[in-house]
Design an enzyme around this catalytic site. Structure first.
Site, PDB file in Angstrom:
ATOM      1  N   SER A 164      -3.717  -1.494  -3.299  1.00  0.00           N
ATOM      2  CA  SER A 164      -4.222  -2.133  -2.086  1.00  0.00           C
ATOM      3  C   SER A 164      -5.155  -3.305  -2.357  1.00  0.00           C
ATOM      4  CB  SER A 164      -4.942  -1.102  -1.213  1.00  0.00           C
ATOM      5  OG  SER A 164      -6.040  -0.531  -1.899  1.00  0.00           O
ATOM      6  N   HIS A 192       1.262   0.981   1.195  1.00  0.00           N
ATOM      7  CA  HIS A 192       1.278  -0.480   1.338  1.00  0.00           C
ATOM      8  C   HIS A 192       2.630  -1.073   0.945  1.00  0.00           C
ATOM      9  CE1 HIS A 192      -2.931  -1.366   2.368  1.00  0.00           C
ATOM     10  NE2 HIS A 192      -3.220  -0.303   1.630  1.00  0.00           N
ATOM     11  N   LYS A 222       0.547   1.386   8.822  1.00  0.00           N
ATOM     12  CA  LYS A 222       0.456   0.010   8.319  1.00  0.00           C
ATOM     13  C   LYS A 222       1.671  -0.777   8.802  1.00  0.00           C
ATOM     14  CE  LYS A 222      -2.358   1.522   4.386  1.00  0.00           C
ATOM     15  NZ  LYS A 222      -3.557   1.665   5.193  1.00  0.00           N
TER      16      LYS A 222
END
Length: 377
Positions: A164, A192, A222
């Site tokens: 990240s 991610h 996300k």
């Protein structure tokens, strides 16, 4: 007396631009990589589930789930090409449950990248097995720790799929053969990566053409735009084991049905339409090209996380503050979040950004650097 922390208040739907504390600002610190959080089809999916099942079902996930939860698990398993999926209220819960359950004896070993997410670190701490940490992306360090592990009761090699703070993709093409050699399970956190990494956005496992049987965790909060929720995906025996014994699964509440409905709609959208992934790639290329042309030091990464390296903690904070004054919302990260001397501004690009958003942000970075140089001189 401690000064209260201040978090800006956002108004309206999240997009490439957002109103914060009454100011319209270009958002460069959002995990909404595909711009799905404000997509009406995702919102409609949440509404349908909310109208059908209410705000919550009031049951532990080990007791009962709704049909929309089961549809989401089945469609995600098909999307990832894996045998089974277990749903959690967050990826943090999925990581803790998976590591605590699978490394449940003192003879177990977890081998973890030093830059892994905090929830992986917490899962390692909760497991009964011992944990060995290798230097980030250092295969020599990893091989040194895995020598002689083949006879252990169980070994887990755990890594972020995309780190990240770095934006880099774990080298699963090297990690998987090493895991096979020592008889370890490879566990990859795709939080991610899901939706944005790989030719069709199926994550770092697809990016490196690793086996679909890889144990994966991830989030719907996300790129999938659902706000919260997490998952464990992998071989059925592993998923069933965590479902039967995982404390962070059994002794908690499930993700709300509305969230499951939003996530289900998002999975179907990205499965059937690759245009958002294409737009995201174009935006990343435009931002990276413009920033390099103006002399900024960027860490290389294939995805939407673009670390702009300032190296000095104070300068990173000053530049981030100036960017906010200029209408660009982003955040600086310094020690102890990142190693000393690697202070940075982490930019997160979205498919929701327009060309004008990107160009305005590049111009603002250049202006912020000039103002900072003038202040220090």
């Amino acid at each position: 007396m401690t000064t209260p922390l201040h978090w800006p208040t956002a108004e309206g739907r999240l997009s490439g631009q957002v109103n914060l504390d009454g100011r319209d600002m270009i958002m460069l610190s959002s995990n909404d990589y595909l711009g799905l959080a404000g997509d009406q089809r995702v919102i409609d999916g949440a509404h349908r589930a909310l109208d059908t099942y209410g705000a919550g079902i009031g049951l532990n996930p080990s007791i009962a789930l709704t049909r929309v939860h089961r549809e989401l698990a089945d469609e995600l398993a098909a999307y990832l090409g894996t045998e089974a999926v277990l749903l959690f209220n967050s990826c943090a819960s999925a990581n803790c449950a998976t590591l605590q359950t699978l490394a449940d004896t003192p003879q177990s070993t977890i081998v973890s990248d030093e830059y892994n997410h905090a929830s992986i670190v917490d899962g390692c701490r909760l497991a009964r097995g011992r944990t060995s940490v290798y230097r980030h992306d250092d295969l020599a360090s990893l091989e040194g720790l895995t020598d002689g592990l083949a006879n252990d009761a169980r070994t887990l090699l755990v890594t972020d799929g995309v780190f990240s703070m770095e934006g880099s993709v774990a080298r699963l093409d090297r990690l998987q053969p090493l895991a096979d050699r020592v008889g370890a399970h490879l566990v990859v956190d795709e939080s991610h990566a899901i939706g944005v990494i790989g030719p069709t956005g199926r994550g770092s496992v697809e990016h490196h053409r690793s086996r679909p049987s890889t144990i994966r965790t991830g989030t719907f909060s996300k790129a999938l735009g659902a706000g919260l929720g997490g998952f464990l995906a992998g071989p059925k025996d592993v998923v069933d084991d965590v479902g039967a014994r995982g404390r962070f699964f059994i002794f908690t509440s499930p993700m709300p049905a509305a969230t499951a409905g939003a996530a289900l709609a998002a999975i179907r959208l990205i499965r059937d339409d690759g245009s958002r992934l294409e737009r995201l790639a174009a935006n990343v290329a435009r931002f990276r090209g413009g920033m390099k042309d103006t002399g900024w030091d960027l860490l290389d990464s294939p995805g939407p996380i673009v670390p702009v390296m300032l190296h000095d903690d104070d300068r990173a904070l000053r530049v981030a503050a100036t960017l906010r004054d200029l209408g660009i919302f982003t955040a600086a990260f310094s020690f102890p979040v990142v190693p000393r001397g690697t202070a940075r501004i982490r930019v997160q690009i979205s498919a929701a950004h327009t060309d004008d958003h990107i160009d305005t942000a590049i111009e603002a970075f250049a202006r912020a650097a000039t103002l900072d140089d003038q202040t220090r001189s």
